[in-house]
Enzyme design. Structure first.
Site, mmCIF file in Angstrom:
data_model
loop_
_atom_site.group_PDB
_atom_site.id
_atom_site.type_symbol
_atom_site.label_atom_id
_atom_site.label_comp_id
_atom_site.label_asym_id
_atom_site.label_seq_id
_atom_site.Cartn_x
_atom_site.Cartn_y
_atom_site.Cartn_z
ATOM 1 N N HIS A 198 0.835 -1.199 0.000
ATOM 2 C CA HIS A 198 0.000 0.000 0.000
ATOM 3 C C HIS A 198 0.876 1.258 0.000
ATOM 4 C CE1 HIS A 198 -3.324 -2.711 0.925
ATOM 5 N NE2 HIS A 198 -2.547 -3.215 1.883
ATOM 6 N N SER A 322 15.964 14.084 -21.486
ATOM 7 C CA SER A 322 14.945 15.130 -21.550
ATOM 8 C C SER A 322 15.444 16.222 -22.473
ATOM 9 C CB SER A 322 14.678 15.692 -20.145
ATOM 10 O OG SER A 322 13.939 16.895 -20.227
#
Length: 493
Positions: A198, A322
């Protein structure tokens, strides 16, 4: 104040452009035949339109040979080895010139299977000249497509095409990928890793064990794919052998059909309508799609590990991560894989859902649908290639793993309360409410090694149990994780 006026929205005229559809060589519409062609090119030999026509020719040639070898049709000629080789060479030599000739025939017939029939009959008629001697091959012309409907040829051709694509291209690539994941699992079997359940710190594991889980899942799907059947039929226009029985009533047509389908390396389907029902395709595509979905899970997990810093990507010299942020090394291989797996699964799901339905004895929805088998496998193959390339460019940041573990001593709340439970069962006093006490100690806070050791020291545990917990650290609390990686070698491949 000068009132504002609406801007002039009229667009300037667009100059005439080159019509890209007219450019030679032809520009691919889709990425599989354009940008990604080198990766998926091996599938062209199996799942392209030309491959379909070649397999149709193979079926037609083998049908002629089957009928003549077994004397099924009275009066049919017997072919010698040279004549049989001549027929088979029609298939093995099928290339650019033959593809163009077949397309020219189809422009007249406006029927793809009929074009294949006429193409083969041309070769039979030309046999005396090509062989340079008399031959009975021209007399075998009417055995081409004998008692067949188009689907008799198509279903067998597609089954052979898909089988070839899976066994010769997709499965070897998928198997190599799983073997590489398994190798990484063994390499990192003992590297401790803070687990996240979780998204929260949880019982530590090892990096190798987590990779082994994925390799194990993928191998299981590969075994399912390897066990899938490829069915075929050759029983006429509505699956009744109607024309067969009327034309040659003395033949055992079910035996002829079964042995022919098996001759092609397929499993005989004795009960069909005009079409082979395609259920085997739905079963196969569901298994392949499930492999792809597990692989998608691997890609998202590795992406998450990269984001977290567990994996470092080894920069490629000259590559750009990038366009504006020079520090970045983007996990593009895994993102590309995710996208292509999603496209592949969508196509495979559509194929599975569509192909199992055909109205009454026949409709043609399967005809155009099956022409998308190639893209379904192409996007999957591209994803497999990307994951393999991405995995090879990863390194593990063991320092980060050690820091994460050392910052999360609260994960030892689980073993401490479990030891307390065992002690309580053994009759040790003062072990009441172990879960609740550890919950009060650990929930919502970070503990240091000192915090945990002081808590354990004050529990009053037996000396052996106290010493065991005192020696325990988040990095050593991995249970059997390292050893159970060995189960990867237990299952058959």
């Amino acid at each position: 104040m000068t009132p504002m006026t609406a801007p002039d929205t009229a667009l300037p005229p667009v100059p005439a452009r080159v019509v890209l559809a007219d450019v030679e060589p032809a520009i691919a519409l889709g990425p599989l035949d354009g940008r990604y062609r080198p990766t998926v090119a091996p599938l062209v030999d199996h799942l392209s339109e030309a491959a379909l026509n070649r397999e149709r020719l193979h079926v037609e040639v083998e049908w002629v040979l089957h009928l003549t070898e077994h004397g099924v049709v009275p009066g049919a000629p017997t072919l010698d080895a040279v004549e049989a080789d001549y027929l088979r060479e029609v298939v093995t030599s099928f290339g650019a010139d033959e593809i163009a000739e077949l397309a020219e025939i189809e422009r007249t017939t406006v029927h793809d299977v009929k074009a294949v029939e006429y193409f083969l009959k041309r070769r039979l008629a030309a046999a005396p000249e090509v062989l340079g001697r008399p031959t009975v091959l021209p007399a075998a012309a009417e055995l081409v497509h004998f008692a067949c409907t188009s689907e008799d040829v198509n279903n067998l051709a597609y089954a052979r095409m898909v089988r070839g694509a899976v066994r010769d291209v997709w499965a070897p690539a998928a198997t190599a990928l799983v073997d590489e994941v398994a190798a990484l699992a063994h390499r990192y079997a003992e590297v401790p890793l803070l687990a996240l359940t979780h998204g929260q710190p949880a019982t530590p594991t090892t990096l190798g064990k987590e990779l082994a889980v994925l390799a194990h899942r993928l191998r299981r799907q590969l075994r399912r794919v390897a066990g899938d059947e490829y069915l075929g039929k050759i029983n006429g226009a509505t699956g009744t052998y109607g024309a067969h029985v009327v034309a040659v009533p003395g033949a055992d047509w079910e035996v002829v059909a079964r042995t022919f389908v098996e001759r092609l390396g397929l499993t005989w389907n004795p009960l069909t309508t005009q079409i082979e029902s395609h259920d085997w395709q739905a079963e196969l595509y569901a298994d392949v799609a499930r492999f792809h979905r597990v692989l998608h899970n691997l890609a998202t997990d590795v992406w998450s590990y990269i984001s977290r810093g567990v994996f470092r990507q080894v920069p490629v010299a000259g590559a750009t991560g990038s366009s504006t942020m020079p520090h970045k090394v983007n996990p593009i291989r895994f993102e590309n894989a995710e996208a292509n797996l999603e496209i592949s699964c969508a196509l495979l799901d559509t194929l599975s859902a569509t192909l199992v339905t055909s109205r009454l004895q026949r409709d043609l929805t399967d005809s155009t649908t099956q022409r998308n088998i190639g893209p379904a496998f192409g996007h999957g193959l591209l994803a497999i290639d990307n994951v393999r390339r991405g995995l090879r460019a990863l390194d593990v940041d063991t320092d980060l793993l050690a820091r994460e573990l050392d910052e999360n001593w609260e994960v030892l709340g689980e073993p401490v309360q479990s030891v307390m439970r065992a002690a309580a069962v053994a009759g040790v006093p003062g072990m009441d409410n172990p879960y609740e006490r550890l919950k009060d100690l650990t929930r919502g806070r970070r503990l240091t090694a000192q915090d945990m050791r002081e808590f354990v020291a004050g529990l009053g545990l037996p000396d052996e149990a106290a010493a065991r917990l005192a020696a325990l650290t988040p990095a050593t609390y991995t249970g059997l994780a390292a050893s159970i990686v060995g189960h990867l070698e237990d299952a058959p491949r």
